[in-house]
Structure formats: structure tokens, C-alpha cells
Design an enzyme around this catalytic site. Structure first.
Site, PDB file in Angstrom:
ATOM      1  N   THR A 175       0.831  -1.098  -0.207  1.00  0.00           N
ATOM      2  CA  THR A 175      -0.024  -0.018   0.037  1.00  0.00           C
ATOM      3  C   THR A 175       0.826   1.311   0.167  1.00  0.00           C
ATOM      4  O   THR A 175       0.485   2.277  -0.507  1.00  0.00           O
ATOM      5  CB  THR A 175      -1.038   0.071   1.197  1.00  0.00           C
ATOM      6  OG1 THR A 175      -1.849  -1.099   1.092  1.00  0.00           O
ATOM      7  CG2 THR A 175      -1.970   1.361   1.359  1.00  0.00           C
ATOM      8  N   SER A 186       1.345  -7.368  -0.954  1.00  0.00           N
ATOM      9  CA  SER A 186       2.076  -8.756   0.037  1.00  0.00           C
ATOM     10  C   SER A 186       1.132  -9.454   0.528  1.00  0.00           C
ATOM     11  O   SER A 186       1.644 -10.493   0.784  1.00  0.00           O
ATOM     12  CB  SER A 186       2.705  -7.893   1.272  1.00  0.00           C
ATOM     13  OG  SER A 186       1.993  -7.761   2.226  1.00  0.00           O
ATOM     14  N   THR A 245       1.465  -4.344   4.273  1.00  0.00           N
ATOM     15  CA  THR A 245       1.441  -4.548   5.694  1.00  0.00           C
ATOM     16  C   THR A 245       1.038  -6.023   5.851  1.00  0.00           C
ATOM     17  O   THR A 245       1.336  -6.554   6.943  1.00  0.00           O
ATOM     18  CB  THR A 245       0.470  -3.675   6.278  1.00  0.00           C
ATOM     19  OG1 THR A 245      -0.863  -3.808   5.448  1.00  0.00           O
ATOM     20  CG2 THR A 245       0.952  -2.241   6.337  1.00  0.00           C
ATOM     21  N   ASP A 246       0.529  -6.633   5.147  1.00  0.00           N
ATOM     22  CA  ASP A 246      -0.448  -7.992   5.316  1.00  0.00           C
ATOM     23  C   ASP A 246       0.705  -9.085   5.568  1.00  0.00           C
ATOM     24  O   ASP A 246       0.129  -9.905   6.458  1.00  0.00           O
ATOM     25  CB  ASP A 246      -1.079  -8.284   4.047  1.00  0.00           C
ATOM     26  CG  ASP A 246      -2.476  -7.540   3.940  1.00  0.00           C
ATOM     27  OD1 ASP A 246      -2.899  -6.883   5.108  1.00  0.00           O
ATOM     28  OD2 ASP A 246      -2.967  -7.508   2.840  1.00  0.00           O
TER      29      ASP A 246
HETATM   30  N1  ASP Z   1      -2.724  -5.621   0.982  1.00  0.00           N
HETATM   31  C1  ASP Z   1      -1.643  -4.571   1.119  1.00  0.00           C
HETATM   32  C2  ASP Z   1      -0.354  -5.396   1.165  1.00  0.00           C
HETATM   33  O1  ASP Z   1       0.019  -6.090   2.079  1.00  0.00           O
HETATM   34  C3  ASP Z   1      -2.134  -3.974   2.058  1.00  0.00           C
HETATM   35  C4  ASP Z   1      -0.913  -2.952   2.744  1.00  0.00           C
HETATM   36  O2  ASP Z   1       0.111  -2.825   2.390  1.00  0.00           O
HETATM   37  O3  ASP Z   1      -1.257  -2.343   3.834  1.00  0.00           O
HETATM   38  O4  ASP Z   1       0.385  -5.086   0.200  1.00  0.00           O
END
Ligand code: ASP
Length: 315
Positions: A13, A60, A93-94
Site C-alpha cells: 500500500t 504483499s 502490511t499484510d
Molecule cells: N494488501 C496490502 C499489502 O499488504 C496492504 C498494505 O500494504 O497495507 O500489500
């Protein structure tokens, strides 16, 4: 003259875009160069020398073992370079805590490898990514920083403890039982203790050079949850499918539904490695000494899975 900071992009993200100021976005749209180029203060935080490289551009949630292989190899190469002082990895973050733990398990820990992420895309009215990335570079350039760290919303987390604990808020990560290793605020890094603890068993990256780590397939390790109404169906299906290891996300202090236990014994008899972690978000289960299976050393299920895959790669 100080040593340079290398920024490795993987997407997430933090590199996401959408309608300006809108809520919808797609992760992993900006290149690592675009992301870094939009934050002029990074150069000064890095001490004047910054190198940017894109390893992947993915959401991710779709992380693969192939990207991990590539990322770990690039980290190892940069860490071995005397002109490099530290690495920052931009990441979604995932699965950030999984990547942090994998890198912790395989990389030398004498220089910092700092993961940076964001909960809002780069096109948000008030994106959190630029500050998180700047903070991560400040930490990577800090003389006391070492090992794999994650910097989110001003807190510095260690690879073992860090976990995503909230699906939406900006401060989405916590260090669970241990508390953060420190904080970073406007370029000022404060450690919670005299210095960040050095990992007990420093690695030298040998595993990264082993054929098993670079093989197209890693040992297959799956996670099964013990819950009300559990039975052995999933376990038996995994064994029939040729799984090499199973991590059980057990209830409470490593307790298992009685119907799972018989299936786990069958799995062990078939040569499958079994580890027990807790599905509780915090704490560390008591060591298991009286069963056919072992505990996961207090790791969360996702981190226990990584450790078991690495264990199964050892000759
Ligand atoms: N789905 C995204 C990822 O993990 C969520 C994020 O980065 O906050 O790439």
C-alpha cells in the site's frame, strides 16, 4: 563519510495509488524510484547516499517464496558490501511480519534491515507512507541499529515480536508481549533499552546459499486451526497430499481438540513434522515435553511455519 542506505522496493500500500483523496486504491503501483523520489528528505536522513532497487512490485497478500528468495539474496549481497550501512525494505502490511521473520532467520544481524510500510496509499489526502519511510531510513542510519526491524507509526519493532494487530488503523502493528524496541520521532531515535538486543544466534547467510533455499519448491508446511468442532479431516487430507510439516494454531496454552490429536499422531507416524503454536495473539505457550509433537518455541503460527520450512531445508 557515512555508509550508504539501500532501499529495496517490494510494493504494498505504501506504493499504492487510487483517485486522489479517495478511499479505493490498488497496492503496488509506484516503482521504488518513484516512491523514493517523492520524498526529498530521505537523502539527508540517509546521510547523503541512497541506492534504490526494485525487487518486486506486489500486494504483499500475494507474497511468494520466489520473492522471498530474491529479496533475501539481494539483502545478503548488500549487507556484504562494506559501503552499505543498512537496508530499508518497502513492503505491504499484510505479510510484513512473515518477511521480517524470514529475513531475521537467515540474514547476518550486524547491520540493520528495516521494513517500512503504510496503511494508506500514496494518493491519500494524508498518506502515512512518506513519514514511515523517512523514519525507517532514520533508524537504518542509526549507529546502534542492527538486525531485522520494522518501523511503523513512530514505533520500532523487532522481527520476533512484530505483528499486524489491526486491519485499518495507522498504528496497525504491535510488539505484543515485548513492547517496541524503541521509537523514532522527527529524526530522533530513542531505544527502549540501552540498545536494541542483538539476535542470540547470529546468522551468516549460509542457508541462503544452500540449494534447498534456492530450490523452486520449499518444503510444504501448512497451518491448521484447532477450534470448536475440529476433527482430523484437514490433517488427513494434508498428509495424503504429501505435506512435509503442519503447524497447529492451538487453543490457549497449546491445547488441541481431542479429535485433532489422533489425526496428528497419524501424521507424525507418516513422517510429517508437527509444531504447536497458540492462536492467542499474545504470550508464549509453556514448553510441550510430554507429547509426540513439539511446541513452536513461542512463535506465532505464521512465524512457526517459516521456521519449520527452514528447519526442513537443513540437510
Ligand atoms: N494488501 C496490502 C499489502 O499488504 C496492504 C498494505 O500494504 O497495507 O500489500
Amino acid at each position: 563519510m557515512g555508509r550508504k542506505i539501500v532501499i529495496l522496493g517490494t510494493g504494498g500500500t505504501i506504493a499504492g495509488t487510487g483517485p486522489v483523496g479517495g478511499n479505493s486504491y490498488t497496492a503496488a503501483q509506484l516503482s521504488a524510484e518513484q516512491l523514493v523520489g517523492s520524498i526529498p528528505a530521505l537523502m539527508q536522513a540517509a546521510g547523503g547516499e541512497l541506492q534504490v532497487e526494485e525487487v518486486a512490485r506486489i500486494d504483499s497478500k500475494d507474497m511468494t517464496h520466489a520473492v522471498w528468495q530474491q529479496l533475501a539474496q539481494r539483502c545478503l549481497a548488500h549487507l556484504a558490501d562494506d559501503t552499505v550501512g543498512g537496508i530499508v525494505i518497502t513492503h505491504g502490511t499484510d505479510t510484513l511480519e512473515e518477511t521480517a521473520w524470514l529475513l531475521h532467520e537467515v540474514l547476518p544481524a550486524d547491520k540493520p534491515v528495516v521494513l517500512a510500510c503504510a496503511m494508506r496509499p500514496a494518493t491519500a489526502l494524508c498518506p502515512d507512507g512518506p513519514q514511515n519511510l523517512l523514519d525507517a531510513v532514520d533508524v537504518a542510519a542509526h549507529p546502534q541499529a542492527c538486525g531485522v526491524l520494522a518501523v511503523v507509526a513512530g514505533s520500532i519493532h523487532g522481527a520476533r515480536e512484530v505483528a499486524k494487530v489491526h486491519p485499518q488503523r495507522l498504528d496497525a502493528f504491535a510488539s505484543l508481549d515485548g513492547g517496541p524496541l524503541g521509537w523514532v520521532q522527527a529524526g530522533d531515535v530513542r531505544w527502549a533499552h540501552a540498545a536494541p538486543p542483538r539476535p542470540a544466534a547470529p546468522r551468516h547467510g549460509e542457508l541462503l546459499l544452500a540449494p534447498a533455499f534456492m530450490a523452486p519448491e520449499w518444503p510444504r508446511v501448512e497451518i491448521v486451526l484447532s477450534h470448536a468442532g475440529s476433527d482430523g479431516m484437514l490433517i488427513d487430507a494434508l498428509v495424503a497430499g504429501g505435506v512435509h510439516g503442519i503447524v497447529v494454531a492451538a487453543t490457549g496454552n497449546g491445547t488441541l481438540h481431542e479429535r485433532l490429536q489422533a489425526a496428528l499422531r497419524r501424521a507424525i507416524a507418516a513422517g510429517v513434522a508437527v509444531r504447536i503454536a497458540s492462536r492467542c495473539g499474545e504470550g508464549c505457550i509453556s514448553p510441550i515435553t510430554d507429547q509426540a509433537w513439539k511446541d513452536a518455541g513461542g512463535l506465532s503460527p505464521v512465524k512457526a511455519r517459516i521456521r519449520l520450512m527452514l528447519e526442513l531445508m537443513q540437510p
